[in-house]
Each structure stands twice: as structure tokens, then as C-alpha cells.
Enzyme design. Structure first.
Site, PDB file in Angstrom:
ATOM      1  N   LYS A 115       0.822  -1.216   0.000  1.00  0.00           N
ATOM      2  CA  LYS A 115       0.000   0.000   0.000  1.00  0.00           C
ATOM      3  C   LYS A 115       0.853   1.263   0.000  1.00  0.00           C
ATOM      4  O   LYS A 115       0.475   2.273  -0.598  1.00  0.00           O
ATOM      5  CB  LYS A 115      -0.963   0.001   1.186  1.00  0.00           C
ATOM      6  CG  LYS A 115      -2.065  -1.036   1.032  1.00  0.00           C
ATOM      7  CD  LYS A 115      -3.308  -0.722   1.834  1.00  0.00           C
ATOM      8  CE  LYS A 115      -4.429  -1.660   1.428  1.00  0.00           C
ATOM      9  NZ  LYS A 115      -5.675  -1.448   2.128  1.00  0.00           N
ATOM     10  N   LYS A 207      -5.324  -9.991  -6.320  1.00  0.00           N
ATOM     11  CA  LYS A 207      -6.607 -10.207  -5.646  1.00  0.00           C
ATOM     12  C   LYS A 207      -7.635  -9.153  -6.069  1.00  0.00           C
ATOM     13  O   LYS A 207      -7.265  -8.022  -6.410  1.00  0.00           O
ATOM     14  CB  LYS A 207      -6.430 -10.241  -4.129  1.00  0.00           C
ATOM     15  CG  LYS A 207      -6.246  -8.922  -3.469  1.00  0.00           C
ATOM     16  CD  LYS A 207      -6.516  -9.030  -1.960  1.00  0.00           C
ATOM     17  CE  LYS A 207      -6.498  -7.620  -1.360  1.00  0.00           C
ATOM     18  NZ  LYS A 207      -7.296  -7.425  -0.200  1.00  0.00           N
ATOM     19  N   LYS A 210     -10.942  -3.392  -3.650  1.00  0.00           N
ATOM     20  CA  LYS A 210     -11.727  -2.154  -3.785  1.00  0.00           C
ATOM     21  C   LYS A 210     -10.909  -1.071  -4.466  1.00  0.00           C
ATOM     22  O   LYS A 210     -11.448  -0.210  -5.143  1.00  0.00           O
ATOM     23  CB  LYS A 210     -12.105  -1.612  -2.402  1.00  0.00           C
ATOM     24  CG  LYS A 210     -12.964  -2.510  -1.572  1.00  0.00           C
ATOM     25  CD  LYS A 210     -13.352  -1.749  -0.307  1.00  0.00           C
ATOM     26  CE  LYS A 210     -13.799  -2.666   0.793  1.00  0.00           C
ATOM     27  NZ  LYS A 210     -12.854  -2.730   1.916  1.00  0.00           N
TER      28      LYS A 210
HETATM   29  N1  AQP Z   1     -10.167 -10.689  -2.936  1.00  0.00           N
HETATM   30  C1  AQP Z   1     -10.561 -11.149  -1.761  1.00  0.00           C
HETATM   31  N2  AQP Z   1     -10.868 -12.453  -1.594  1.00  0.00           N
HETATM   32  C2  AQP Z   1     -11.277 -12.941  -0.390  1.00  0.00           C
HETATM   33  N3  AQP Z   1     -11.409 -12.157   0.711  1.00  0.00           N
HETATM   34  C3  AQP Z   1     -11.126 -10.841   0.588  1.00  0.00           C
HETATM   35  N4  AQP Z   1     -11.163  -9.820   1.456  1.00  0.00           N
HETATM   36  C4  AQP Z   1     -10.778  -8.675   0.827  1.00  0.00           C
HETATM   37  N5  AQP Z   1     -10.478  -8.927  -0.444  1.00  0.00           N
HETATM   38  C5  AQP Z   1     -10.685 -10.273  -0.646  1.00  0.00           C
HETATM   39  C6  AQP Z   1     -11.570  -9.956   2.843  1.00  0.00           C
HETATM   40  O1  AQP Z   1     -12.614  -9.037   3.091  1.00  0.00           O
HETATM   41  C7  AQP Z   1     -12.542  -8.622   4.461  1.00  0.00           C
HETATM   42  C8  AQP Z   1     -12.636  -7.132   4.517  1.00  0.00           C
HETATM   43  O2  AQP Z   1     -11.542  -6.548   3.847  1.00  0.00           O
HETATM   44  P1  AQP Z   1     -11.194  -5.033   4.100  1.00  0.00           P
HETATM   45  O3  AQP Z   1     -12.092  -4.183   3.333  1.00  0.00           O
HETATM   46  O4  AQP Z   1     -11.173  -4.729   5.520  1.00  0.00           O
HETATM   47  O5  AQP Z   1      -9.712  -4.907   3.634  1.00  0.00           O
HETATM   48  P2  AQP Z   1      -8.955  -5.298   2.366  1.00  0.00           P
HETATM   49  O6  AQP Z   1      -8.489  -6.699   2.471  1.00  0.00           O
HETATM   50  O7  AQP Z   1      -7.888  -4.291   2.264  1.00  0.00           O
HETATM   51  O8  AQP Z   1     -10.010  -5.176   1.164  1.00  0.00           O
HETATM   52  P3  AQP Z   1      -9.755  -4.698  -0.279  1.00  0.00           P
HETATM   53  O9  AQP Z   1     -11.004  -4.835  -1.026  1.00  0.00           O
HETATM   54  O10 AQP Z   1      -8.587  -5.366  -0.862  1.00  0.00           O
HETATM   55  O11 AQP Z   1      -9.476  -3.156  -0.120  1.00  0.00           O
HETATM   56  P4  AQP Z   1      -8.228  -2.327  -0.582  1.00  0.00           P
HETATM   57  O12 AQP Z   1      -8.270  -2.366  -2.058  1.00  0.00           O
HETATM   58  O13 AQP Z   1      -8.505  -0.978  -0.008  1.00  0.00           O
HETATM   59  O14 AQP Z   1      -7.039  -2.994  -0.017  1.00  0.00           O
HETATM   60  C9  AQP Z   1     -11.229  -9.168   5.030  1.00  0.00           C
HETATM   61  O15 AQP Z   1     -11.518 -10.321   5.801  1.00  0.00           O
HETATM   62  C10 AQP Z   1     -10.454  -9.546   3.800  1.00  0.00           C
HETATM   63  O16 AQP Z   1      -9.574 -10.624   4.054  1.00  0.00           O
END
Ligand code: AQP
Length: 346
Positions: A115, A207, A210
């Protein structure tokens, strides 16, 4: 005999549109865990501000994640749903953990490296210390189990290390204050099921996320049937038909991802999906997957829209959850203060 009753905690950041990865990797599991455990589910808005968030958008996204929790089937009365910033113990305990965790531990966190990218000097201190806040989220409730996607595994291991170091460093005081051998539980991560890592629809090696600039990389929970079908039609694949056995998915990241998504949505194994679709071309499989995704997601999107039309109700759910969460967390924090030797009002 442990003093820790089974309890589940997990959180989702209100940072943009929720996608199929969040849903299958986390929210579906949250719903299942309600059957067997006391559950606490948190919209982690304090994590969100580790990178810049537009204030109005943060408020909107906090309500949207809450609506997704409720629409997916989380019961905010039998369990607890709240937003993190309403319970001050998260920040208070995170400070204590800033003083327990070591720089070297945080330096190893791959999510910070991803990040922060090349511009480390310009990343917020909060982004670096994020895993300590996550440990505080979990341990404020003495949670024994945390359902998360695969990407959170390293942070969960850090939470376990922090709990173990606190228990070790303060062992004498913990015993003297009547807590026995361990003040904090060593929390178990629950990373199971066919969709612990849903991948981007544009690149099967990254992966679904968002923050991916391409909206075609993900299926958002609020996408309509047309958008879901279009995104799946455009999803990257290879020219081969689907194999009949999972071994045949090796080295075919995009095919493996779509089969995994189908399996998770249908509540089947990948083996079962390939028994039905082995030999099929993607031109046949993708429409079947789109139909399944629409059938599963459309009712959730509809219910989210209904809930979001009444923001006052959503905010009331969060306030009620925060009151009940505070009661538990403040009890933990009082214990932490006694163990550390902080004077407090009794
Ligand atoms: N691609 C994924 N597959 C399975 N699980 C996922 N999670 C996130 N992406 C995937 C799970 O969703 C929960 C919440 O995630 P979060 O929003 O708190 O954080 P994150 O992992 O940072 O989500 P994003 O979508 O990837 O956001 P950005 O792009 O901002 O980093 C967690 O349990 C996570 O494991």
C-alpha cells in the site's frame, strides 16, 4: 480450563464499493458463524483513514458496509454490529500495543509495503501501525476466532504475537491481578472455504480489491444483473475448455478463479463444479456463472437499497451495537490498565 468463551470478531473497511471478494471471503463466513458463536462485526472506519478518505464518502461507505452486513443476514440484535470509532477502547488499546509490538515485526508486513509502494516516507504513521490497531480490535473483545480472507493472515499472526508478548511481559502482574496465566487469548484465524482469495477478473494473479482502478476487475455487491453479466463476459480467460479435475486448473489462474467463485456461490466444491462443467467452453460457463451470481447477489443488493433509504435506522443500529461493544471492551481495558499499573477510577 480457559477463561475465554468462544467469541468471533471481524471487520470490514468502509473504503469504497464492497465486492465479491469481501462477500465470499468474509461476509458469508460472518453469517455462518452466527449459528455457533457470539459474534461482533465491526465497520472499521479508523482503519479506513490510514489513507485519505473524503468525509462524506466515508460516512456513505460506513452505512453501505452496515447495510451489506444486515442484508446478507447478520442479526444485529442477537449479535453486535457497530463502527469502530464509536468505541474509544480500540484507540486506547492500540496505543498499548504500539508499545508492545516491535518495529521489526511491522517492517515485515507485506500489506504496508504494497500500500505504501515506493513512497514510504509519505505514508501515514497510521498505515504503518495499522496491524496494532487490528490486534486491539480483536483483543478488546478477547475474541477467540477471526474469520478473514487469505490477505489478512499475516496481520492475524501479528495479533497472536502481540497477545503472546503481552501475556509474557506482564505474566507476574497478570497472575497477581487474578487473571491466571494469560490475559489475552491466542486468537485462531479462520481462513477456509473455496473463496479465501478471490482474484481480479482482469488478472488472475492479483486479488480482487476495492482500490483496483478498473471497475471491470471486480463485481460490486451493488452491481445490477447487466453489469455482472458484462463484467463476467469480459473476464480474462484462456482458450482451453474447463478441465474435469482440479489438477487441470494448475497454471490457469483465471480459470481457477472463476471455478472458485462458482463453487463458493453455489455452496459446492471446485471438484463438484468441474464434474458438471468439465469440457465446457468459457462461452458456456460464463453465462451460467453470471446467472448464479445474479441469483445470489440481486436479493442482497435490493435489501441494501431498502436499508440505505433509511440512514437513521442504520445509524441507530450502529449506536446500539457500539453501546454493547463498549461494555465488553471497557472491561478488558480496565484489566489491561490494572495489569500495566496505570491508576484508574474504580
Ligand atoms: N479478494 C478477496 N478475496 C477474499 N477475501 C477478501 N477480502 C478482501 N479482499 C478479498 C476480505 O474481506 C474482508 C474485509 O476486507 P477489508 O475491506 O477490511 O480490507 P482489504 O483486504 O484491504 O479489502 P480490499 O477490497 O482489498 O481493499 P483495498 O483495495 O482498499 O485494499 C477481510 O476479511 C479480507 O480478508
Amino acid at each position: 480450563m480457559t477463561r475465554f468463551a468462544p467469541r468471533v470478531f471481524s471487520g470490514v473497511q468502509p473504503t469504497g464499493n464492497l465486492h465479491l471478494g469481501n462477500y465470499l471471503g468474509a461476509i458469508v463466513r460472518f453469517v455462518e458463524m452466527q449459528e455457533t458463536h457470539d459474534c461482533i462485526y465491526c465497520v472499521v472506519d479508523m482503519h479506513a483513514i490510514t489513507v485519505w478518505q473524503d468525509p462524506a464518502e466515508l460516512t456513505r461507505a460506513t452505512r453501505e458496509v452496515t447495510a451489506a452486513f444486515l442484508a446478507a443476514g447478520i442479526d444485529p440484535v442477537a449479535h453486535i454490529v457497530f463502527n469502530q470509532s464509536q468505541v474509544h477502547v480500540h484507540a486506547e488499546l492500540a496505543w498499548v500495543f504500539n508499545c508492545v509490538a516491535r518495529m521489526g515485526w511491522l517492517n515485515r508486513m507485506t500489506q504496508f509495503k504494497e500500500k505504501a509502494g515506493k513512497d514510504r516516507e509519505n505514508a501515514s504513521v497510521g498505515l504503518f501501525a495499522y496491524p496494532n490497531l487490528m490486534a486491539a480490535d480483536i483483543l478488546a473483545y478477547l475474541a477467540t476466532h477471526v474469520p478473514v480472507g487469505e490477505d489478512q493472515k499475516q496481520h492475524l499472526e501479528l495479533a497472536r504475537d502481540i497477545a503472546a508478548k503481552f501475556n509474557h511481559d506482564f505474566a507476574e502482574s497478570i497472575a497477581a491481578n487474578g487473571y491466571g496465566e494469560e490475559f489475552f487469548p491466542i486468537t485462531e484465524p479462520l481462513i477456509t472455504g473455496p473463496a479465501t482469495r478471490v482474484m481480479s477478473l482482469r488478472d488472475g494473479t492479483r486479488k480482487m480489491s476495492k482500490s483496483d482502478p478498473s471497475d471491470y476487475s471486480r463485481i460490486n455487491l451493488t452491481d445490477d444483473a447487466e453489469a455482472i453479466a458484462l463484467k463476467l463476459r469480459k473476464a480474462k480467460t484462456d482458450p482451453e475448455p474447463l478441465p474435469s479435475e482440479t489438477d487441470g486448473l494448475k497454471g490457469r489462474a483465471e480459470a481457477e478463479n472463476l471455478v472458485g467463485i462458482y463453487a463458493a456461490l453455489a455452496g459446492e466444491t471446485k471438484e463438484a463444479v468441474l464434474r458438471d462443467y468439465g469440457g465446457a467452453q468459457f462461452s458456456n460457463f460464463k453465462p451460467a456463472l453470471a446467472d448464479l451470481a445474479v441469483a445470489k447477489l440481486a436479493p442482497i443488493a435490493g435489501e441494501m437499497r431498502r436499508l440505505l433509504a433509511d440512514p437513521g435506522h442504520i445509524d441507530a443500529v450502529l449506536v446500539d451495537g457500539a453501546d454493547r461493544a463498549s461494555e465488553i471492551a471497557m472491561k478488558t481495558m480496565d484489566g489491561v490498565k490494572d495489569v500495566i499499573g496505570f491508576i484508574r477510577k474504580k
